[in-house]
Write a protein that holds these residues in place. Sequence first.
Motif, PDB file in Angstrom:
ATOM      1  N   GLY A   6      50.525  56.133  40.096  1.00  0.00           N
ATOM      2  CA  GLY A   6      50.111  57.117  39.107  1.00  0.00           C
ATOM      3  C   GLY A   6      48.754  56.784  38.510  1.00  0.00           C
ATOM      4  O   GLY A   6      47.939  57.674  38.252  1.00  0.00           O
ATOM      5  N   ALA A   7      48.485  55.505  38.302  1.00  0.00           N
ATOM      6  CA  ALA A   7      47.172  55.083  37.806  1.00  0.00           C
ATOM      7  C   ALA A   7      46.075  55.406  38.823  1.00  0.00           C
ATOM      8  O   ALA A   7      44.950  55.775  38.448  1.00  0.00           O
ATOM      9  N   CYS A   8      46.401  55.276  40.094  1.00  0.00           N
ATOM     10  CA  CYS A   8      45.431  55.639  41.145  1.00  0.00           C
ATOM     11  C   CYS A   8      45.099  57.126  41.078  1.00  0.00           C
ATOM     12  O   CYS A   8      43.930  57.513  41.190  1.00  0.00           O
ATOM     13  N   TYR A   9      46.112  57.974  40.917  1.00  0.00           N
ATOM     14  CA  TYR A   9      45.865  59.411  40.831  1.00  0.00           C
ATOM     15  C   TYR A   9      44.920  59.730  39.675  1.00  0.00           C
ATOM     16  O   TYR A   9      43.966  60.504  39.827  1.00  0.00           O
ATOM     17  N   ALA A  10      45.208  59.149  38.510  1.00  0.00           N
ATOM     18  CA  ALA A  10      44.383  59.429  37.341  1.00  0.00           C
ATOM     19  C   ALA A  10      42.947  58.947  37.543  1.00  0.00           C
ATOM     20  O   ALA A  10      41.990  59.633  37.176  1.00  0.00           O
ATOM     21  N   ARG A  11      42.791  57.782  38.126  1.00  0.00           N
ATOM     22  CA  ARG A  11      41.444  57.237  38.345  1.00  0.00           C
ATOM     23  C   ARG A  11      40.689  58.050  39.394  1.00  0.00           C
ATOM     24  O   ARG A  11      39.483  58.306  39.239  1.00  0.00           O
ATOM     25  N   LEU A  12      41.360  58.475  40.452  1.00  0.00           N
ATOM     26  CA  LEU A  12      40.708  59.320  41.451  1.00  0.00           C
ATOM     27  C   LEU A  12      40.215  60.614  40.826  1.00  0.00           C
ATOM     28  O   LEU A  12      39.098  61.077  41.099  1.00  0.00           O
ATOM     29  N   ALA A  13      41.033  61.228  39.978  1.00  0.00           N
ATOM     30  CA  ALA A  13      40.630  62.467  39.318  1.00  0.00           C
ATOM     31  C   ALA A  13      39.422  62.230  38.420  1.00  0.00           C
ATOM     32  O   ALA A  13      38.481  63.023  38.399  1.00  0.00           O
ATOM     33  N   PRO A  42      47.690  55.863  33.088  1.00  0.00           N
ATOM     34  CA  PRO A  42      46.859  56.904  32.503  1.00  0.00           C
ATOM     35  C   PRO A  42      47.056  58.215  33.234  1.00  0.00           C
ATOM     36  O   PRO A  42      47.180  58.252  34.452  1.00  0.00           O
ATOM     37  N   ARG A  43      47.089  59.299  32.490  1.00  0.00           N
ATOM     38  CA  ARG A  43      47.261  60.609  33.093  1.00  0.00           C
ATOM     39  C   ARG A  43      46.147  61.521  32.631  1.00  0.00           C
ATOM     40  O   ARG A  43      45.838  61.569  31.447  1.00  0.00           O
ATOM     41  N   PRO A  44      45.531  62.273  33.526  1.00  0.00           N
ATOM     42  CA  PRO A  44      44.409  63.104  33.139  1.00  0.00           C
ATOM     43  C   PRO A  44      44.861  64.328  32.366  1.00  0.00           C
ATOM     44  O   PRO A  44      45.864  64.942  32.675  1.00  0.00           O
ATOM     45  N   SER A  45      44.105  64.680  31.342  1.00  0.00           N
ATOM     46  CA  SER A  45      44.342  65.926  30.638  1.00  0.00           C
ATOM     47  C   SER A  45      43.477  67.004  31.249  1.00  0.00           C
ATOM     48  O   SER A  45      42.504  66.717  31.934  1.00  0.00           O
ATOM     49  N   LEU A  46      43.837  68.265  31.011  1.00  0.00           N
ATOM     50  CA  LEU A  46      43.010  69.346  31.507  1.00  0.00           C
ATOM     51  C   LEU A  46      41.660  69.314  30.805  1.00  0.00           C
ATOM     52  O   LEU A  46      41.592  69.055  29.599  1.00  0.00           O
ATOM     53  N   PRO A  47      40.565  69.565  31.529  1.00  0.00           N
ATOM     54  CA  PRO A  47      39.243  69.506  30.917  1.00  0.00           C
ATOM     55  C   PRO A  47      39.025  70.683  29.984  1.00  0.00           C
ATOM     56  O   PRO A  47      39.707  71.703  30.084  1.00  0.00           O
ATOM     57  N   PRO A  48      38.046  70.555  29.079  1.00  0.00           N
ATOM     58  CA  PRO A  48      37.698  71.688  28.233  1.00  0.00           C
ATOM     59  C   PRO A  48      37.055  72.773  29.070  1.00  0.00           C
ATOM     60  O   PRO A  48      36.771  72.568  30.254  1.00  0.00           O
ATOM     61  N   PRO A  49      36.824  73.964  28.502  1.00  0.00           N
ATOM     62  CA  PRO A  49      36.217  75.039  29.271  1.00  0.00           C
ATOM     63  C   PRO A  49      34.935  74.583  29.944  1.00  0.00           C
ATOM     64  O   PRO A  49      34.161  73.807  29.373  1.00  0.00           O
ATOM     65  N   PRO A  50      34.681  75.040  31.175  1.00  0.00           N
ATOM     66  CA  PRO A  50      33.523  74.576  31.931  1.00  0.00           C
ATOM     67  C   PRO A  50      32.217  74.881  31.219  1.00  0.00           C
ATOM     68  O   PRO A  50      32.099  75.848  30.479  1.00  0.00           O
ATOM     69  N   GLY A  51      31.229  74.028  31.472  1.00  0.00           N
ATOM     70  CA  GLY A  51      29.892  74.247  30.931  1.00  0.00           C
ATOM     71  C   GLY A  51      29.117  75.202  31.813  1.00  0.00           C
ATOM     72  O   GLY A  51      29.685  75.885  32.666  1.00  0.00           O
ATOM     73  N   ARG A 110      42.580  47.826  33.056  1.00  0.00           N
ATOM     74  CA  ARG A 110      43.317  48.911  33.702  1.00  0.00           C
ATOM     75  C   ARG A 110      42.456  49.588  34.765  1.00  0.00           C
ATOM     76  O   ARG A 110      42.925  49.915  35.860  1.00  0.00           O
ATOM     77  N   THR A 111      41.187  49.828  34.420  1.00  0.00           N
ATOM     78  CA  THR A 111      40.272  50.466  35.373  1.00  0.00           C
ATOM     79  C   THR A 111      40.052  49.585  36.590  1.00  0.00           C
ATOM     80  O   THR A 111      40.054  50.058  37.731  1.00  0.00           O
ATOM     81  N   LEU A 112      39.858  48.293  36.368  1.00  0.00           N
ATOM     82  CA  LEU A 112      39.684  47.353  37.477  1.00  0.00           C
ATOM     83  C   LEU A 112      40.897  47.379  38.391  1.00  0.00           C
ATOM     84  O   LEU A 112      40.766  47.393  39.627  1.00  0.00           O
ATOM     85  N   ILE A 113      42.075  47.381  37.811  1.00  0.00           N
ATOM     86  CA  ILE A 113      43.301  47.396  38.613  1.00  0.00           C
ATOM     87  C   ILE A 113      43.390  48.683  39.427  1.00  0.00           C
ATOM     88  O   ILE A 113      43.700  48.656  40.628  1.00  0.00           O
ATOM     89  N   ALA A 114      43.130  49.825  38.791  1.00  0.00           N
ATOM     90  CA  ALA A 114      43.203  51.099  39.511  1.00  0.00           C
ATOM     91  C   ALA A 114      42.170  51.165  40.629  1.00  0.00           C
ATOM     92  O   ALA A 114      42.476  51.595  41.751  1.00  0.00           O
ATOM     93  N   ARG A 125      38.342  37.585  27.149  1.00  0.00           N
ATOM     94  CA  ARG A 125      39.210  38.442  27.944  1.00  0.00           C
ATOM     95  C   ARG A 125      38.660  39.863  27.943  1.00  0.00           C
ATOM     96  O   ARG A 125      38.281  40.388  26.889  1.00  0.00           O
ATOM     97  N   PRO A 126      38.544  40.502  29.115  1.00  0.00           N
ATOM     98  CA  PRO A 126      38.007  41.860  29.150  1.00  0.00           C
ATOM     99  C   PRO A 126      38.904  42.816  28.382  1.00  0.00           C
ATOM    100  O   PRO A 126      40.117  42.612  28.292  1.00  0.00           O
ATOM    101  N   PRO A 127      38.330  43.891  27.801  1.00  0.00           N
ATOM    102  CA  PRO A 127      39.146  44.875  27.088  1.00  0.00           C
ATOM    103  C   PRO A 127      40.245  45.429  27.985  1.00  0.00           C
ATOM    104  O   PRO A 127      40.105  45.508  29.202  1.00  0.00           O
ATOM    105  N   GLU A 128      41.344  45.831  27.356  1.00  0.00           N
ATOM    106  CA  GLU A 128      42.495  46.321  28.117  1.00  0.00           C
ATOM    107  C   GLU A 128      42.123  47.509  28.986  1.00  0.00           C
ATOM    108  O   GLU A 128      42.548  47.611  30.143  1.00  0.00           O
ATOM    109  N   ALA A 129      41.306  48.437  28.435  1.00  0.00           N
ATOM    110  CA  ALA A 129      40.917  49.613  29.218  1.00  0.00           C
ATOM    111  C   ALA A 129      40.137  49.215  30.459  1.00  0.00           C
ATOM    112  O   ALA A 129      40.313  49.788  31.540  1.00  0.00           O
ATOM    113  N   ASP A 130      39.253  48.198  30.323  1.00  0.00           N
ATOM    114  CA  ASP A 130      38.483  47.740  31.484  1.00  0.00           C
ATOM    115  C   ASP A 130      39.393  47.113  32.527  1.00  0.00           C
ATOM    116  O   ASP A 130      39.184  47.280  33.734  1.00  0.00           O
TER     117      ASP A 130
END
Length: 226
Positions: A61-68, A96-105, A14-18, A7-12
């Motif tokens: 909501g999962a679509c939004y997070a994956r698009l980001a 899944p919900r995106p967190s704010l990224p760390p300071p830009p590189g 979720r990504t496939l579904i999104a 069985r594929p990992p749960e995270a995989d």
Amino acid sequence: MSTPRTRPPEADRRTLIADTAIDLVAAAGLRGLTHRAVDGAAGLPAGSTSYYFRTRTALIGACYARLAELDLGDVGDLSGFGEVGGVGEVGGEGSPRPSLPPPPGPAPADREAAAAALAGLLHRWLTVGRARQLARFELSLEAARNPELEADFHRAGQGARARAAGILAALGARRPEEAAELLVAWTDGLLYDRLAGALARSRPAPDLPELTSITRRMLDAVLVEG
């Protein structure tokens, strides 16, 4: 005796579904987005999508997070844009919900490099990433109508604005956050015009030289104002 399939990992999964949900929205609009349709298109057993995302709101909501996540990954892949922060996963019916990224590189040292990098990004989104951007526009309208989705959608958009502000600050913007708001709005407008606007079917997607000229003018304008 056959070996049981792993069985594929749960995270995989979720990504496939999104990813599958995003493709369905791009192809058929939100009317085509159902749990059953995602299961079928993803080749998953019936009930899989509803197991991970119990409601349609959670699935969107999962679509939004994956698009980001995908958009920020595109930015990070482009030469001259430096490193990009990741996307975190937080609850909300498994969404899944995106967190704010760390300071830009490191950001481009001059406007020509920035214009070329931004043009490359837009060219990608107008060609190989076309379906994803169409889905993003479709999903944005749903967020405008549904208060339950509004926070997820706006949270997903913060990463792009934070990244743009970092680049513009490195280019000398006096008010980089305000300049970033303008730049993101203009690039969204360009994408919409070429993908879904009145001339989308009659005008070809702009090539890299044309896009570079456009992005240089946009950068000049936001840096004067910002």
